[in-house]
Every structure is written in structure tokens, then in C-alpha cells.
Design a protein around this motif. Structure first.
Motif, PDB file in Angstrom:
ATOM      1  N   TRP A  43       0.820  -1.214   0.000  1.00 27.76           N
ATOM      2  CA  TRP A  43       0.000   0.000   0.000  1.00 27.76           C
ATOM      3  C   TRP A  43       0.850   1.258   0.000  1.00 27.76           C
ATOM      4  N   ARG A  44       2.121   1.131   0.244  1.00 25.91           N
ATOM      5  CA  ARG A  44       3.060   2.246   0.054  1.00 25.91           C
ATOM      6  C   ARG A  44       3.566   2.260  -1.380  1.00 25.91           C
ATOM      7  N   GLU A  45       3.794   1.087  -1.934  1.00 22.96           N
ATOM      8  CA  GLU A  45       4.419   0.977  -3.253  1.00 22.96           C
ATOM      9  C   GLU A  45       3.430   1.203  -4.392  1.00 22.96           C
ATOM     10  N   ASN A  46       2.222   0.681  -4.266  1.00 18.04           N
ATOM     11  CA  ASN A  46       1.251   0.752  -5.364  1.00 18.04           C
ATOM     12  C   ASN A  46       0.451   2.045  -5.299  1.00 18.04           C
ATOM     13  N   THR A  47       0.911   3.028  -6.033  1.00 11.59           N
ATOM     14  CA  THR A  47       0.278   4.349  -6.027  1.00 11.59           C
ATOM     15  C   THR A  47      -0.355   4.679  -7.378  1.00 11.59           C
ATOM     16  N   TYR A  48      -0.606   3.670  -8.188  1.00  5.88           N
ATOM     17  CA  TYR A  48      -1.171   3.925  -9.515  1.00  5.88           C
ATOM     18  C   TYR A  48      -2.576   4.536  -9.395  1.00  5.88           C
ATOM     19  N   PRO A  49      -3.027   5.254 -10.400  1.00  5.70           N
ATOM     20  CA  PRO A  49      -4.353   5.876 -10.359  1.00  5.70           C
ATOM     21  C   PRO A  49      -5.442   4.830 -10.146  1.00  5.70           C
ATOM     22  N   GLY A  50      -6.331   5.086  -9.211  1.00  2.51           N
ATOM     23  CA  GLY A  50      -7.440   4.174  -8.948  1.00  2.51           C
ATOM     24  C   GLY A  50      -7.110   3.038  -8.005  1.00  2.51           C
ATOM     25  N   ALA A  51      -5.890   2.997  -7.459  1.00  5.45           N
ATOM     26  CA  ALA A  51      -5.507   1.901  -6.565  1.00  5.45           C
ATOM     27  C   ALA A  51      -6.432   1.874  -5.353  1.00  5.45           C
ATOM     28  N   ALA A  52      -7.006   0.725  -5.084  1.00  4.15           N
ATOM     29  CA  ALA A  52      -7.943   0.570  -3.968  1.00  4.15           C
ATOM     30  C   ALA A  52      -8.035  -0.895  -3.603  1.00  4.15           C
ATOM     31  N   CYS A  53      -8.605  -1.150  -2.450  1.00  4.11           N
ATOM     32  CA  CYS A  53      -8.798  -2.519  -2.006  1.00  4.11           C
ATOM     33  C   CYS A  53     -10.002  -3.117  -2.729  1.00  4.11           C
ATOM     34  N   ASP A  54      -9.945  -4.438  -2.992  1.00  6.68           N
ATOM     35  CA  ASP A  54     -11.119  -5.077  -3.583  1.00  6.68           C
ATOM     36  C   ASP A  54     -11.815  -5.995  -2.576  1.00  6.68           C
ATOM     37  N   ALA A  55     -11.468  -5.833  -1.284  1.00  9.62           N
ATOM     38  CA  ALA A  55     -12.227  -6.435  -0.187  1.00  9.62           C
ATOM     39  C   ALA A  55     -12.803  -5.284   0.641  1.00  9.62           C
ATOM     40  N   PRO A  56     -14.010  -5.421   1.134  1.00 10.20           N
ATOM     41  CA  PRO A  56     -14.630  -4.315   1.883  1.00 10.20           C
ATOM     42  C   PRO A  56     -13.776  -3.853   3.062  1.00 10.20           C
ATOM     43  N   SER A  57     -13.730  -2.543   3.245  1.00 10.54           N
ATOM     44  CA  SER A  57     -12.836  -1.921   4.225  1.00 10.54           C
ATOM     45  C   SER A  57     -13.044  -2.432   5.643  1.00 10.54           C
ATOM     46  N   HIS A  58     -14.305  -2.673   6.031  1.00  2.39           N
ATOM     47  CA  HIS A  58     -14.572  -3.079   7.411  1.00  2.39           C
ATOM     48  C   HIS A  58     -13.947  -4.432   7.738  1.00  2.39           C
ATOM     49  N   LEU A  59     -13.697  -5.254   6.713  1.00  2.83           N
ATOM     50  CA  LEU A  59     -13.047  -6.542   6.956  1.00  2.83           C
ATOM     51  C   LEU A  59     -11.554  -6.474   6.665  1.00  2.83           C
ATOM     52  N   TYR A  60     -11.180  -5.602   5.737  1.00  7.71           N
ATOM     53  CA  TYR A  60      -9.772  -5.478   5.368  1.00  7.71           C
ATOM     54  C   TYR A  60      -9.095  -4.489   6.313  1.00  7.71           C
ATOM     55  N   SER A  61      -9.034  -4.851   7.574  1.00 12.35           N
ATOM     56  CA  SER A  61      -8.438  -4.011   8.621  1.00 12.35           C
ATOM     57  C   SER A  61      -8.244  -4.893   9.848  1.00 12.35           C
ATOM     58  N   TYR A  62      -7.413  -4.429  10.764  1.00  9.22           N
ATOM     59  CA  TYR A  62      -7.148  -5.208  11.972  1.00  9.22           C
ATOM     60  C   TYR A  62      -8.393  -5.281  12.854  1.00  9.22           C
ATOM     61  N   SER A  63      -8.629  -6.449  13.429  1.00  9.98           N
ATOM     62  CA  SER A  63      -9.777  -6.608  14.320  1.00  9.98           C
ATOM     63  C   SER A  63      -9.618  -5.775  15.587  1.00  9.98           C
ATOM     64  N   PHE A  64      -8.362  -5.546  15.999  1.00  8.05           N
ATOM     65  CA  PHE A  64      -8.122  -4.790  17.226  1.00  8.05           C
ATOM     66  C   PHE A  64      -8.098  -3.279  16.995  1.00  8.05           C
ATOM     67  N   GLU A  65      -8.167  -2.860  15.752  1.00  3.33           N
ATOM     68  CA  GLU A  65      -8.125  -1.426  15.442  1.00  3.33           C
ATOM     69  C   GLU A  65      -9.110  -1.127  14.322  1.00  3.33           C
ATOM     70  N   GLN A  66     -10.396  -1.132  14.686  1.00  3.66           N
ATOM     71  CA  GLN A  66     -11.431  -0.846  13.716  1.00  3.66           C
ATOM     72  C   GLN A  66     -11.480   0.654  13.430  1.00  3.66           C
ATOM     73  N   LYS A  67     -11.635   0.979  12.167  1.00  4.09           N
ATOM     74  CA  LYS A  67     -11.702   2.389  11.747  1.00  4.09           C
ATOM     75  C   LYS A  67     -13.161   2.736  11.464  1.00  4.09           C
ATOM     76  N   PRO A  68     -13.751   3.607  12.259  1.00  2.00           N
ATOM     77  CA  PRO A  68     -15.184   3.897  12.089  1.00  2.00           C
ATOM     78  C   PRO A  68     -15.509   4.801  10.915  1.00  2.00           C
ATOM     79  N   ASP A  69     -14.500   5.489  10.379  1.00  3.03           N
ATOM     80  CA  ASP A  69     -14.799   6.516   9.379  1.00  3.03           C
ATOM     81  C   ASP A  69     -14.167   6.218   8.013  1.00  3.03           C
ATOM     82  N   TRP A  70     -14.198   4.958   7.589  1.00  5.40           N
ATOM     83  CA  TRP A  70     -13.777   4.684   6.211  1.00  5.40           C
ATOM     84  C   TRP A  70     -14.628   5.531   5.263  1.00  5.40           C
TER      85      TRP A  70
END
Length: 489
Positions: A43-70
Motif C-alpha cells: 500500500w506504500r508501493e502501489n500508487t497507480y491511479p485508482g488503486a484501492a482494495c477489492d475487499a470491503p474496508s470493514h473486513l480489510y483491517s485489523y480486528s483490534f483497530e477498527q476504523k469507524p470513518d472509512w
């Protein structure tokens, strides 16, 4: 607590997550070697236009550090990178980072029970435990195309995007049509004078149900955290109960494949030209290759100056790409959307274990590791996102957290002052690998009729886990001491 010293190579989701877990467990003698200048890995290296996750954000994150404001259901690259940076700062692991340092080799000293770690700068350090957190998708793969070095224009890989090269008005060749290409092609196509996608094999592409989250969603997540946990659980069950069985079970494939194929076919009908649409139709079973998601890739192929070429590239001249059908395609920019060297789990390190045996030699018949984590003859050495720990459906972060918990248990076992080192038993590893490969034989990745990056040499699957995420969590929940040979001091 102190405890065993740990050297971690890589600071992406895996290495960063392990460093955080070790600190939380009280182990503070750790160093994270990172060849880049910041945390983040891919996620530091891939900076191409449109780069994004293809798994939903709420699951593609640490269970111990949930981000409420994706900001979106599928978070963009800058937001994921900021999330990882925030985690590193919050949990105090930045002080353990050694940036701009590439590890080139490591040798195990059996008498001392320690690893000697060498860097490209010529420095040497020691650690009781060595963890390769390089992952499967960290080294760009560039095909050996005759004449490529003679090209007079600009060439770069999508993972090494040249942001200083203005694409406006350019004649662009995009080599490849995988997960990265379906994200950046819609972004760059409108500004190009001509864009040609050189497609080796069509992909299954489903609609990306992406949307921007309203501000009220973030407020509710903060006010009632259970809502976000329920959202995460819902996404998890979608992958585990519905999609994963389609990939690993022949019966499940028959039940669900027709439905998902229909969805992909509906998406493909957004391409107006019949010949182009036909060239985009896969002839292999759905799921054999990674199923892609995009709501704008096919639409971008409707632009009058965008073409799809399916004839193989035979060579590159100073100003053109030449294909097997005799076509000469004049271009001034070549973008490689050709993926990564997925089986170089610890590249470019040279890892030498007991009796000086090199890991490359141990893997001459293909990468293999017990639970994707440990290799016999390489004591106190663990891999993260190693062989056969990729999930065809789900979030790799869930798999990584299982590995993190297991490695923390191993470090605890090595905290015993009487233990010199621990080495997974050869019989345990070989039995595990034989069963694993048998299970993989019936999955869509092995029997779906395609040649994907999952397979090594077109046969051995060294990438995927032939079960569910919960199955892997169960297998790694408790480290069984009988699986290892413990050598006393």
C-alpha cells in the motif's frame, strides 16, 4: 518483559501487525527491517491511479483497530496507507522501524540459537527469531519480451508508477488485464490519445458494489461500535458461507457458479462491440483465477480510442509493440500490469538454516511450509503470508491475524531460558503438505482449466489455502509443542 529478540522483514499489514502484537504481549526487543522509507508494504508501493482494495474496508483491517470513518466501502490506497501509519504511531512501533534497510541474507547459528542478519549496506545484526513478512505480492514481475530494452519511450510497472510522466495525449500500451489494470485503465483511458490493452487471457470481472459512506455512518459507528462489528461480521459471513464454498467444493461450485457467472455476464454486456465482448469472455471455470471486481473497466473499453488486442506480443521495437498476428501497434508509453513474482516469499533474501542448507534448495520442488509458517531445518524462522495462506475469497488480514497469534505463542515458548531453538519436525511438515495438496486437487484453482499465478510450473499450488478462514484460525489457534523439536541449551 524483554524476552527473545525478533527481527521482522517488512512493514506491511503482516510485519506491522506482528510488531504491534509482540509489543502488546510485552516483547520489546524487536526490529522491523523495511527497504522503503515508510510503513505500508504494497500500500506504500502501489500508487497507480485508482488503486484501492477489492475487499470491503470493514473486513480489510485489523480486528483490534477498527476504523469507524472509512470513506468508502472499498477504501482507496491513500486511506489504507494512512490507516497503517496511524496504527504504527498509536501502538508505538515506529521506534522499532529501520527504514531504508534491505535484508539480503540470514544464516542460523545453531550453537548460539540465533540468526545473523545481513543488509545491503553491509551491516550485520543478530536475533533469536527471524520473521519474513515480505508477502506474496511484493516483487513486480516483468515479462521477458524481446526488444523491450530498445524501446525509446517510457516503460514502467504499475507497482512502480511514474507519476512524472504525463499520460495526456499519449499512445499507451497496457500489458496485462489483471487486478491492477482493471483499476488504473478507467482512470487513464480518457486522457490518452490511444490506449491498447494487450490481453493474454480474459478475466471474470464482477460488478464492484462500491459507494461513499455518508457522514452519519461514521458518527453511528463511533457512537455504537456494535454496528461496525455487525457490518464486519456480515461481510465475513458473505465470504465464508457463500463465496468460499464455490472455490473449494465441486458441489458448491455447481450451486453458486451459475449465479455469479450471470452477474459477470451482465457486467460484460456493458461493452457494446460484440467482438470485443467475445474476447472478454473466459473459457475457464469461474474462480480458477482471481475474480476481479470493477464497475468501470468494461465501460472504459467503449471509448473510441481504446482497443483490446488478444494476439500475443512477440517483440517490442523502439516505437511499437508487435503481435503474433502481424500487427504493429505504435506506442510511446508501455505500462506493465503484469502482477508480481508471487512465489518469492522471502526474495531477495538468502536464508540458510541448519548445516548451511539454503531455503531455495529446500524448496527446489516448490515452496511449502507447515501452516504456511514454518519450514523444517530452519529453526526460529517463520513466514507470514507464506505458502498456501492466500484466500481466494475473503480478507488476507484475517489470515495474518491468525499467523500473528501463532508466532507470538512461538516467541513465548522461546522465552524459556532452557530452550535454544525450536524446529518444526520434517514428518509433521511433509504430512501436512501432502494432505494440503490433495485437498487443493479438487478446488477450482487446480481443476478450473486455467494457468494462474496460484500455480507453480502449471501444477503445484503454492499459494492458496484449501479451506475457510475459520478453518485456518482453528488450525493456528494453539501451537502444539509436539509439532516441533525443541533443542535445549
Amino acid at each position: 518483559m524483554g524476552g527473545p529478540s525478533v527481527a521482522i522483514v517488512g512493514s506491511g499489514f503482516s510485519g506491522l501487525g506482528l510488531a504491534i502484537a509482540l509489543r502488546r504481549a510485552g516483547f520489546t526487543e524487536l526490529t522491523v527491517f523495511e527497504r522503503g522509507d515508510d510503513v505500508g508494504g504494497v500500500w506504500r508501493e502501489n500508487t497507480y491511479p485508482g488503486a484501492a482494495c477489492d475487499a470491503p474496508s470493514h473486513l480489510y483491517s485489523y480486528s483490534f483497530e477498527q476504523k469507524p470513518d472509512w470513506s468508502r466501502r472499498f477504501a482507496p490506497q491513500p486511506e489504507i496507507l494512512d490507516y497503517l501509519r496511524g496504527c504504527a504511531r498509536k501502538y508505538g512501533v515506529m521506534e522499532h522501524m529501520k527504514f531504508g534497510t534491505e535484508v539480503t541474507g540470514a544464516e542460523f547459528d545453531a550453537a548460539a540459537g540465533r540468526w545473523n542478519v545481513r543488509t545491503a549496506e553491509g551491516e550485520t545484526s543478530t536475533a533469536d527469531v527471524l520473521v519474513s513478512a515480505c508477502g506474496q505480492l511484493s516483487r513486480p514481475s516483468v515479462p521477458d519480451i524481446p526488444g523491450l530494452e530498445s524501446f525509446a519511450g517510457t516503460v514502467f510497472h504499475s507497482a512502480e508508477w511514474d507519476h512524472g510522466h504525463d499520460l495526456a495525449g499519449r499512445n499507451i500500451a497496457v500489458v496485462g488485464n489483471g487486478a491492477s489494470a482493471v483499476q488504473f485503465v478507467p482512470q487513464i483511458a480518457p486522457k490518452a490519445a490511444r490506449l491498447t490493452v494487450f490481453q493474454r487471457e480474459p478475466q471474470w470481472v464482477g460488478w464492484k458494489w462500491d459507494r461513499r459512506y455518508p457522514r452519519a455512518r461514521s458518527w453511528l459507528n463511533r457512537r455504537f461500535p456494535v454496528l461496525q462489528r455487525l457490518s464486519r461480521l456480515g461481510v465475513f459471513l458473505w465470504f465464508e458461507v457463500l463465496l468460499n464454498p464455490m472455490l473449494i467444493s465441486p458441489r458448491g461450485r455447481r450451486v453458486l457458479s451459475a449465479h455469479v457467472r450471470a452477474l459477470c455476464r451482465t457486467t460484460r454486456w456493458s461493452v457494446r462491440d460484440k467482438e470485443t465482448r467475445r474476447s472478454l469472455t473466459p473459457g475457464y471455470e469461474l474462480g480458477c483465477k482471481r475474480v476481479l471486481v470493477s464497475s468501470d473497466y468494461y465501460r472504459s473499453l467503449n471509448l473510441p480510442h481504446v482497443d483490446v488486442v488478444t494476439s500475443a506480443i512477440v517483440k517490442v521495437t523502439p516505437d511499437a509493440v508487435v503481435t503474433a498476428d502481424g500487427g504493429t501497434h505504435q506506442v510511446d508509453t508501455i505500462i506493465m500490469g503484469t502482477g508480481f513474482r508471487s512465489h518469492g516469499f522471502f526474495a531477495p533474501m538468502r536464508v540458510a538454516g541448519l548445516d548451511g542448507r539454503v531455503l531455495d534448495d529446500a524448496w527446489k520442488d516448490g515452496p511449502h511450509a507447515y501452516l504456511g509458517l514454518a519450514v523444517a531445518g530452519f529453526p526460529n524462522f517463520f513466514l507470514m503470508y507464506g505458502p498456501n495462506t492466500n484466500v481466494g475469497s475473503g480478507s488476507v488480514v484475517h489470515m495474518l491475524e491468525s499467523q500473528i497469534a501463532y508466532i507470538v505463542q512461538a516467541v513465548r515458548a522461546l522465552h524459556d531460558p532452557e530452550v535454544l531453538y525450536m524446529d518444526v519436525r520434517e514428518g509433521v511438515l511433509s504430512e501436512f503438505d501432502e494432505r494440503l495438496q490433495r485437498r487443493l486437487g479438487g478446488t477450482v484453482w487446480n481443476a478450473g482449466g486455467c494457468n494462474s499465478w496460484y500455480l507453480q510450473g502449471g501444477s503445484r499450488n503454492a499459494s492458496n489455502w484449501p479451506g475457510s478462514m475459520l478453518d485456518y484460525r482453528r488450525r493456528t489457534r494453539s501451537l502444539d509443542p509436539s509439532d516441533y523439536r525443541f533443542v535445549k541449551r
